[in-house]
Design an enzyme around this catalytic site. Sequence first.
Site, PDB file in Angstrom:
ATOM      1  N   ASN A 191      -5.180   5.681  -1.067  1.00 47.49           N
ATOM      2  CA  ASN A 191      -4.585   5.601   0.262  1.00 47.49           C
ATOM      3  C   ASN A 191      -3.397   4.646   0.202  1.00 47.49           C
ATOM      4  O   ASN A 191      -3.572   3.431   0.115  1.00 47.49           O
ATOM      5  CB  ASN A 191      -5.622   5.111   1.275  1.00 47.49           C
ATOM      6  N   PHE A 192      -2.187   5.198   0.242  1.00 50.16           N
ATOM      7  CA  PHE A 192      -0.984   4.377   0.124  1.00 50.16           C
ATOM      8  C   PHE A 192      -0.682   3.573   1.394  1.00 50.16           C
ATOM      9  O   PHE A 192       0.110   2.636   1.357  1.00 50.16           O
ATOM     10  CB  PHE A 192       0.236   5.266  -0.176  1.00 50.16           C
ATOM     11  N   LYS A 193      -1.287   3.990   2.526  1.00 53.55           N
ATOM     12  CA  LYS A 193      -1.008   3.344   3.813  1.00 53.55           C
ATOM     13  C   LYS A 193       0.515   3.370   4.061  1.00 53.55           C
ATOM     14  O   LYS A 193       1.158   4.364   3.767  1.00 53.55           O
ATOM     15  CB  LYS A 193      -1.608   1.945   3.856  1.00 53.55           C
ATOM     16  N   HIS A 216     -10.181   5.739   9.898  1.00 53.51           N
ATOM     17  CA  HIS A 216      -9.957   4.511   9.136  1.00 53.51           C
ATOM     18  C   HIS A 216      -9.970   3.304  10.067  1.00 53.51           C
ATOM     19  O   HIS A 216      -9.438   3.344  11.177  1.00 53.51           O
ATOM     20  CB  HIS A 216      -8.629   4.585   8.376  1.00 53.51           C
ATOM     21  N   GLU A 273      -8.365   0.592  10.141  1.00 57.50           N
ATOM     22  CA  GLU A 273      -7.073   0.045  10.566  1.00 57.50           C
ATOM     23  C   GLU A 273      -6.528   0.781  11.780  1.00 57.50           C
ATOM     24  O   GLU A 273      -5.879   0.185  12.643  1.00 57.50           O
ATOM     25  CB  GLU A 273      -6.086   0.077   9.403  1.00 57.50           C
ATOM     26  N   GLU A 306     -16.293   1.810   4.104  1.00 55.46           N
ATOM     27  CA  GLU A 306     -15.389   0.703   3.824  1.00 55.46           C
ATOM     28  C   GLU A 306     -15.720  -0.484   4.724  1.00 55.46           C
ATOM     29  O   GLU A 306     -15.327  -0.492   5.899  1.00 55.46           O
ATOM     30  CB  GLU A 306     -13.936   1.116   4.081  1.00 55.46           C
ATOM     31  N   GLY A 348      -8.525  -5.134   1.677  1.00 51.60           N
ATOM     32  CA  GLY A 348      -7.327  -5.925   1.465  1.00 51.60           C
ATOM     33  C   GLY A 348      -7.557  -7.427   1.396  1.00 51.60           C
ATOM     34  O   GLY A 348      -6.602  -8.205   1.436  1.00 51.60           O
ATOM     35  N   SER A 369     -11.355  -3.394  -1.516  1.00 56.28           N
ATOM     36  CA  SER A 369     -11.003  -4.228  -2.668  1.00 56.28           C
ATOM     37  C   SER A 369     -11.544  -3.679  -3.979  1.00 56.28           C
ATOM     38  O   SER A 369     -12.036  -4.418  -4.842  1.00 56.28           O
ATOM     39  CB  SER A 369     -11.482  -5.669  -2.448  1.00 56.28           C
TER      40      SER A 369
END
Length: 229
Positions: free
Chosen positions: A6-8, A88, A90, A157, A163, A193
């Site tokens: 996942n490059f975000k 997700h 975020e 997650e 992160g 992580s």
Amino acid sequence: MIFAANFKTNHTRASTEKYIEALKEKLLAKKSEDQVYIFPPATALDTYIGDFTIGAQNAYPAQNGAFTGEIGTEQLEEFDIKTILIGHSERREHLGESQDNVAQKFAFFKDQGYEILYCIGEPLEIREEGEEAVMEYLLAQFDGIDITYKNLIIAYEPIWAIGTGRSATVEEIASTHKALKQTVQKPLLYGGSVKPINIKEIMEIRGVDGVLVGSASLSVESFSQMILA
């Protein structure tokens, strides 16, 4: 096993193209049943050819329309993309997506036959309350979600491990995955992580069917090293 990157909000179209070409070279000699997914930012979506699946990090639950700043299935299908991340943490935390929003999005893309990588996770204060509180929190994130959907992959997650450099312990991952498997009989990934230094011990945990990798996937050297490990 499943390896998802996942490059975000990282990488450009040019750097994503270079990344994918380099990844193809590195994986050329690897003959296995492993599945590789790459989720670049929306501006880098394209028709990339290789032994991997390109997915969208997000999309609006519509084919097209007056939804400023969003993309719909019309844009995704231009590049033959039929895989999407939903739920997700975020997006839940920073962009205010409620469980109702997430469930609506899930139902739409399920009806379109998309492969869905569905994310769940708990904050640190819930983890500190113990396993029972964790499972109550996680299972609530399946409200309105069809867990029998054939094209479903789950990614667990823990929010406190995303992160932060701190991965959940082997015991925490094992117990949570074991409990989740009693409810959801789908491929279950771990994210939070994940790095080359801990990939082997994570992948050896019973009930872990793969990983969803964030920052450590931004380097093709790092991501390919995890796959080849």
